[in-house]
Design a protein around this motif. Structure first.
Motif, short mmCIF file in Angstrom:
data_model
loop_
_atom_site.label_atom_id
_atom_site.label_comp_id
_atom_site.label_asym_id
_atom_site.label_seq_id
_atom_site.Cartn_x
_atom_site.Cartn_y
_atom_site.Cartn_z
N LEU A 68 18.28 -24.87 -19.77
CA LEU A 68 19.59 -24.20 -19.75
C LEU A 68 19.48 -22.79 -20.31
O LEU A 68 20.04 -21.83 -19.75
N PHE A 69 18.74 -22.66 -21.42
CA PHE A 69 18.62 -21.36 -22.07
C PHE A 69 17.86 -20.38 -21.18
O PHE A 69 18.26 -19.21 -21.03
N ASN A 70 16.77 -20.84 -20.57
CA ASN A 70 15.97 -19.95 -19.72
C ASN A 70 16.75 -19.51 -18.48
O ASN A 70 16.59 -18.39 -18.00
N ALA A 71 17.59 -20.40 -17.95
CA ALA A 71 18.40 -20.05 -16.78
C ALA A 71 19.40 -18.95 -17.09
O ALA A 71 19.65 -18.06 -16.27
N LYS A 84 13.57 -34.86 -25.51
CA LYS A 84 14.13 -34.82 -24.16
C LYS A 84 15.31 -33.85 -24.09
O LYS A 84 15.45 -33.08 -23.13
N ALA A 85 16.15 -33.87 -25.12
CA ALA A 85 17.29 -32.95 -25.17
C ALA A 85 16.79 -31.51 -25.37
O ALA A 85 17.36 -30.57 -24.82
N LYS A 86 15.73 -31.37 -26.14
CA LYS A 86 15.16 -30.04 -26.38
C LYS A 86 14.65 -29.44 -25.07
O LYS A 86 14.86 -28.24 -24.80
N GLN A 87 14.01 -30.26 -24.26
CA GLN A 87 13.50 -29.78 -22.97
C GLN A 87 14.64 -29.33 -22.07
O GLN A 87 14.57 -28.29 -21.41
N GLU A 101 17.72 -24.23 -10.04
CA GLU A 101 16.91 -25.32 -9.49
C GLU A 101 16.51 -26.36 -10.53
O GLU A 101 16.44 -27.55 -10.24
N SER A 102 16.24 -25.94 -11.75
CA SER A 102 15.80 -26.88 -12.79
C SER A 102 16.97 -27.45 -13.61
O SER A 102 16.75 -28.17 -14.58
N LEU A 129 17.60 -28.33 -34.88
CA LEU A 129 18.50 -29.40 -34.47
C LEU A 129 17.86 -30.24 -33.37
O LEU A 129 17.95 -31.47 -33.37
N LEU A 130 17.18 -29.58 -32.44
CA LEU A 130 16.68 -30.26 -31.24
C LEU A 130 15.38 -31.00 -31.47
O LEU A 130 14.98 -31.82 -30.64
N ASN A 131 14.69 -30.71 -32.56
CA ASN A 131 13.40 -31.35 -32.80
C ASN A 131 13.51 -32.87 -32.88
O ASN A 131 12.55 -33.59 -32.60
#
Length: 616
Positions: A544-547, A536-539, A393-394, A530-532
């Motif tokens: 993706l990771f949580n899914a 927006k990309a980090k979020q 969903e997210s 890397l994402l820091n």
């Protein structure tokens, strides 16, 4: 001027692609030989040697590029060569291909070998704003003129005597050994080609030449050989298929399909490239080829991981007939229908029997599959991938299918995925969203600046392609398995008329990027660091990771620890790799491919390459 491209390459205006295997299976032996050659090439590449193996999803990537460029294209139902020749002559345009068979076809406007294009050499047409790319064009008329005005109708016989994809009789060697072909001191390959052509130039037509060939063969069996040779020569005659109808009316008649009783929507989807040749092969031949990648040859082939998805695809194809009388007989088969899969076993090929999965009754009619509600088709897809719809969903629409596939991949006992593999794949999936952020934000927007920095950093991470570089075979194998899952997830999604949007494959996965990311993540860099630079990309990455996290085995997240026994295993593996290391030489001479039987005909000056043919 229209330019017609064949098989797996892009075109400027129109393109035609080979579909599935020939229904008659005349080329089965050749296809198996090529599969073995690809395995050897993949093995060579895996240990730092040379070779050429196309990426698994190259066809799908190419079709997406054609659609994006608004290039009209059609996918032939089976072998496309004759269809291409017929269409090219109808439009009076050249054919662009890497297939040397087009040296034999009588093409009005010639044949442009793809390896002759100077793609980076863009030239301006005098006094205009038009551009062109220099290339060479093979002319059959000029070629025949060179060989004492050889009758071009003799070239199909020349092709079958040389041995083409359809015939390679040992008895032909009898003729070649007994016939006194004109002698040449230019090397064995050159001798056979030039000798045959000079010998054939003495005859007025194929009938006279063929009678002279048969004189050198034993009387017993001559008629059978004659029929086979004539049949093989027919492969170079114009096709009955009128592909031009597709470009005019959106459909065309294919004689090969008339007696197959396939649903109309399937035929239309195959012609438009919305279904892959894998589907037509499974439908018509009940046999599929699983293409080898650059993987660990000591492990079971990477396609094994996606076998359950293929079994569901086969189940959906069980009842392909659009005839109600036939459907009543096939709705519930007494035994699961068997499909043959030609796959890699070690460094050879094997045909394995795989049984289709019997599905619910409302899925048994392929002709009405597209009539199922979208929600039902989506549930069927996600059930096949063993993923709960809530998890997606997210997730952005274009990443739902790749994430569902990744969840399937993580659950498989075949995969030996590590945290760095998962993180590398998810970071690689950020490339397209990052470009979207950059393109949609203003120059002063801090989000655009962070996205640009992260995008450039990911580009720098890509592992450069170095000659004789050795792959981390375990990592390569894991990513090959993921690509196999993605391929079959895409095919099932297409068969169900895309209940999930098709992802942009041109940016979804980059082998050099994920391998480079793996190296960095194992060494020192963390995904978070890397994402820091781009919140927006980090979020998005966290979504993706949580899914995927809930589908990953628990040991994936355990602290890094390396027991002595594991270290010993790694040392042993390194030692074994050293033993298996092969020494290769790089050959920059691209003029001749030994697997391209008539490639020698395209050489501008055969004499320049005598030394090479003698070495071979």
């Amino acid at each position: 001027m229209a330019i017609l491209f064949s098989t797996d390459f892009a075109s400027i205006q129109t393109w035609n692609s080979d579909g599935g295997c020939d229904i008659s299976d005349k080329k089965l032996t050749t296809l198996k030989d090529r599969a073995r050659e690809k395995i050897q090439a993949a093995h060579s590449l895996s240990v730092g040697g040379g070779g050429n193996v196309c990426p698994l999803l190259i066809r799908e990537v190419f079709i997406q590029v054609l659609i994006r460029l608004k290039v009209c294209f059609v996918q032939s139902f089976s072998e496309a060569d004759r269809d291409i020749m017929t269409l090219a002559n109808h439009w009076n345009c050249p054919v662009l291909s890497s297939d040397s068979d087009f040296c034999i076809f009588d093409l009005k406007s010639g044949f442009c070998p793809l390896n002759s294009f100077q793609w980076r050499n863009l030239n301006t047409v005098n006094n205009t704003q038009d551009y062109y790319i220099p290339a060479k064009c093979f002319s059959l008329d000029a070629f025949c003129h060179y060989f004492s005005n050889l009758n071009k109708s003799l070239l199909p016989l020349f092709a079958v005597l040389c041995g083409n994809d359809h015939v390679n009789l040992p008895i032909i060697e009898t003729f070649l050994s007994k016939a006194r072909l004109p002698v040449s001191s230019k090397g064995r390959r050159y001798h056979r080609v030039q000798g045959l052509l000079n010998w054939l130039s003495h005859f007025d037509g194929p009938a006279e030449a063929l009678d002279n060939v048969l004189k050198y063969l034993p009387k017993k069996g001559r008629e059978d050989v004659k029929k086979l040779l004539y049949c093989s020569m027919e492969e170079y005659q114009p096709s009955q298929v009128k592909l031009q109808d597709f470009f005019c009316y959106g459909t065309y008649v294919c004689p090969d399909t008339l007696n197959l009783d396939l649903p109309e929507w399937v035929l239309v989807a195959l012609a438009k490239g919305q279904l892959p040749p894998f589907i037509s092969d499974a439908l018509v031949l009940q046999r599929t080829f699983l293409h080898t990648q650059v993987e660990n040859m000591q492990r079971p082939n990477a396609h094994r991981i996606a076998q359950p998805i293929r079994q569901i695809i086969y189940g959906l194809l069980l009842n392909a007939s659009s005839n109600p009388e036939n459907m009543s007989q096939k709705t519930v088969p007494s035994q699961p229908l068997a499909f043959n899969e030609v796959e890699r076993i070690s460094k050879n090929i094997k045909t394995s029997v795989v049984y289709a999965k019997q599905l619910l009754k409302d899925h048994s009619d392929l002709s009405k599959l597209i009539e199922l509600p979208l929600a039902r088709r989506q549930i069927l897809l996600l059930e096949a991938l063993k993923v709960n719809q809530v998890v997606l969903e997210s997730i952005p629409a274009l990443l739902k299918l790749p994430i569902a596939v990744t969840c399937y991949w993580l659950q498989s006992t075949e995969a030996k995925a590590k945290l760095c593999h998962l993180q590398a794949l998810l970071l690689g999936m950020l490339m397209e969203p990052l470009q979207a952020i950059i393109n949609c934000s203003g120059e002063e927007d801090p989000q655009a600046g962070g996205a640009s920095m992260l995008y450039e950093e990911l580009q720098r991470v890509k592992v450069p392609m170095r000659p004789s570089a050795r792959l981390d075979l375990d990592t390569a194998h894991v990513f090959c398995q993921w690509q196999c899952c993605l391929q079959m997830g895409l095919y099932l999604n297409q068969l169900l008329s895309t209940p999930l949007p098709e992802p942009d494959l041109t940016q979804l996965y980059s082998g050099s990027l994920v391998h480079g990311l793996c190296q960095q993540l194992v060494a020192s860099t963390s995904a978070e660091s890397l994402l820091n630079m781009c919140p927006k990309a980090k979020q998005l990455y966290e979504h993706l990771f949580n899914a995927t996290r809930s589908y990953a085995p628990a040991e994936l997240f355990l602290p890094k620890a390396q027991s002595n026994s594991k270290k010993r295993r790694q040392k042993k593996k390194v030692a074994n790799q050293s033993k298996n290391k092969v020494v290769t030489t790089s050959d920059t001479r691209q003029w001749y491919d030994r697997n391209n039987r008539f490639g020698l005909l395209m050489v501008e000056s055969l004499e320049e390459h005598v030394e090479t043919s003698e070495l071979e």
